[in-house]
Design a protein around this motif. Structure first.
Motif, short mmCIF file in Angstrom:
data_model
loop_
_atom_site.label_atom_id
_atom_site.label_comp_id
_atom_site.label_asym_id
_atom_site.label_seq_id
_atom_site.Cartn_x
_atom_site.Cartn_y
_atom_site.Cartn_z
N UNK A 260 -70.99 3.66 49.59
CA UNK A 260 -70.83 2.36 48.95
C UNK A 260 -69.39 1.96 48.76
N UNK A 261 -68.58 2.88 48.25
CA UNK A 261 -67.19 2.56 47.97
C UNK A 261 -66.42 2.23 49.23
N UNK A 262 -66.60 3.03 50.28
CA UNK A 262 -65.87 2.78 51.52
C UNK A 262 -66.27 1.44 52.13
N UNK A 263 -67.57 1.16 52.16
CA UNK A 263 -68.03 -0.09 52.77
C UNK A 263 -67.44 -1.29 52.06
N UNK A 264 -67.55 -1.34 50.74
CA UNK A 264 -67.12 -2.53 50.02
C UNK A 264 -65.60 -2.60 49.87
N UNK A 265 -64.93 -1.46 49.80
CA UNK A 265 -63.47 -1.50 49.75
C UNK A 265 -62.89 -2.03 51.06
N UNK A 266 -63.48 -1.64 52.17
CA UNK A 266 -62.97 -2.10 53.47
C UNK A 266 -63.20 -3.59 53.68
N UNK A 267 -64.31 -4.12 53.19
CA UNK A 267 -64.60 -5.53 53.41
C UNK A 267 -64.05 -6.44 52.32
N UNK A 268 -63.78 -5.89 51.14
CA UNK A 268 -63.36 -6.72 50.01
C UNK A 268 -62.04 -7.45 50.23
N UNK A 269 -60.99 -6.83 50.80
CA UNK A 269 -59.72 -7.57 50.96
C UNK A 269 -59.86 -8.86 51.76
N UNK A 270 -60.57 -8.81 52.86
CA UNK A 270 -60.73 -10.02 53.67
C UNK A 270 -61.54 -11.08 52.93
N UNK B 91 -56.97 -7.50 56.21
CA UNK B 91 -58.41 -7.57 56.00
C UNK B 91 -59.20 -7.35 57.28
N UNK B 92 -58.71 -7.93 58.40
CA UNK B 92 -59.41 -7.74 59.67
C UNK B 92 -59.44 -6.27 60.07
N UNK B 93 -58.29 -5.63 60.03
CA UNK B 93 -58.23 -4.23 60.48
C UNK B 93 -59.13 -3.35 59.62
N UNK B 94 -59.15 -3.58 58.31
CA UNK B 94 -60.01 -2.78 57.44
C UNK B 94 -61.49 -3.01 57.75
N UNK B 95 -61.86 -4.25 58.06
CA UNK B 95 -63.26 -4.51 58.41
C UNK B 95 -63.64 -3.83 59.72
N UNK B 96 -62.70 -3.79 60.68
CA UNK B 96 -62.97 -3.08 61.93
C UNK B 96 -63.10 -1.58 61.68
N UNK B 97 -62.22 -1.04 60.84
CA UNK B 97 -62.25 0.39 60.53
C UNK B 97 -63.58 0.76 59.88
N UNK B 98 -64.08 -0.09 58.99
CA UNK B 98 -65.34 0.19 58.33
C UNK B 98 -66.49 0.33 59.34
#
Length: 433
Positions: free
Chosen positions: A299-309, A339-346
């Motif tokens: 949960x934490x990884x998914x929402x942390x990665x998408x939250x900035x964008x 935000x884009x890079x974090x969403x791709x990483x997720x």
């Protein structure tokens, strides 16, 4: 100068308002075809003209970082699908949801990352979408949005499934089943389709544009024609921001509330009873800790990665409505790229989370890709021993609870008592996934 932004992953982040509004429909000495908007930057300095080209940092991200993320994500998600298909014990309800999540991640990486790399390969002009035309604008952005919404809905379904299994075991036993799982997954994809279709007006208008570059040797080889996927009207910018960010934050809050309830239920209901054997108690604690770690990490990884964008998109919606712009164009670009890079990483690391956090997934992964027969037999034997251990725990707990139930004076059993009686074995079974 007013700034225009489009929040979703595939949308254009315009660097100059003049691209949209200060254009003319006339030919310029045969350089620009008739009927195409012209943007005259011949009097711009080299530094100003360069803002319409890719910057060095963006080139590194697009040509090196993003292809690496795409390759890792494609391989890891395909490997997870292969493991679930090959190992029979991995074909569970939870893994059916995660299987669809892997498909959504692959789709997101292919269309979102592929779009960025394709734009750069086709034209040196920043975010040039001339080759897409109107049909390409609709299809590309539709599939990006479809995969995004499918991901957040499927993650919520996984959490909801575990919530019912741990906190409401009686209801979970009554409603769980293969047909129900298929229906809920299909509903998630249909809901994602509805949201994605509602955002089509935000990129439906394909707009060609002709650049008149400064008279400098540096710009002689640059193309004059470019194209952009733009909204039908400005109102769809704010609508698109709202339809993208508000569901995300609602889903995030719901997921974290369910995480808290699950953790509390595991801590209170898988407790060491005085009649339990010592070995059973130790095993129950280990299984409890395992499911708690998995819930928190996923949960934490998914929402942390998408939250900035999504936070930046929400901020743009507010600033666009109020007209109070705090960040400069360059600062906005940095925030959006982060935000884009974090969403791709997720989308690339989800299978790694499953295998690193949960030993059952890790053993299944090694078993699926084990080429040595002896190693494969050892892994299968180890997995069966763990499963038998889980079954023994459920049997011991059931016997203990049965003795407790026989000591009760009342012959009638209420629904709440049934829930308390069945919780321990259900939790032990659910933790095994």
């Amino acid at each position: 100068m007013q700034q225009i932004f489009m929040s979703s992953e595939e949308h254009l982040v315009l660097r100059k308002e003049n691209i949209l509004y200060n254009t003319f429909t006339m030919s310029e000495g045969g350089v620009c075809p008739p009927g195409v908007g012209i943007y005259d930057i011949r009097n711009y300095s080299v530094a100003e003209a360069d803002t319409f080209l890719y910057q060095p940092g963006e080139v590194v991200l697009i040509t090196i970082v993003m292809p690496i993320i795409w390759a890792i994500g494609a391989i890891s998600n395909i490997a997870f699908i292969f493991v679930v298909a090959r190992i029979r014990r991995m074909r569970t309800v939870t893994n059916y949801y995660l299987l669809n999540l892997a498909l959504a991640d692959i789709m997101f990486l292919c269309f979102a990352v592929g779009d960025k790399v394709g734009r750069y390969a086709a034209s040196p002009i920043y975010n040039d979408q001339y080759g897409l035309k109107a049909v390409g604008c609709v299809l590309l952005n539709y599939f990006v949005q479809l995969s995004y919404y499918a991901s957040i809905f499927l993650v919520t379904l996984v959490t909801l499934e575990k919530y019912y299994a741990v906190c409401r075991p009686v209801q979970h036993r009554l409603i769980s089943g293969r047909k129900r799982t298929i229906r809920t997954v299909a509903a998630a994809w249909l809901l994602a389709t509805a949201f994605a279709l509602s955002l089509i007006p935000g990129w439906f208008k394909w707009t060609p544009l002709c650049f008149l570059w400064p008279d400098d040797e540096k710009y002689e080889s640059l193309p004059n024609l470019s194209g952009y996927c733009l909204p039908i009207s400005d109102i769809f910018l704010s609508i698109g921001n709202g339809l993208q960010t508000i569901p995300f934050f609602v889903v995030m809050i719901l997921n974290f509330l369910m995480y808290g309830l699950i953790i509390r239920a595991v801590n209170t209901r898988v407790a060491v009873r005085e009649n339990q054997l010592a070995s059973t108690a130790v095993r129950s604690i280990q299984m409890r800790n395992q499911v708690v770690r998995m819930l928190i990490v996923n949960g934490v990884i998914f929402f942390i990665c998408l939250a900035p964008y999504q936070c930046s998109s929400f901020a743009m919606m507010i600033t666009s409505a109020t007209g109070n712009y705090v960040l400069s164009d360059d600062q906005v670009e940095k925030v959006m790229w982060t935000g884009r890079i974090l969403s791709y990483v997720n989308s690339a690391i989800n299978p790694f989370v499953y295998t690193f956090v949960n030993p059952r997934y890790r053993h299944a992964f090694f078993e699926a890709f084990a080429f040595c027969p002896s190693i494969k037999r050892h892994l299968v034997k180890k997995a069966k021993m763990e499963e038998n251990g889980s079954s023994n725990i459920s049997m011991d707990q059931s016997a203990t609870i049965k003795r407790t139930q026989n000591r009760k004076e009342s012959t009638a059993t209420t629904d709440s008592q049934i829930s308390q009686i069945d919780t321990a074995p259900v939790v032990a079974h659910d933790v095994a996934i």
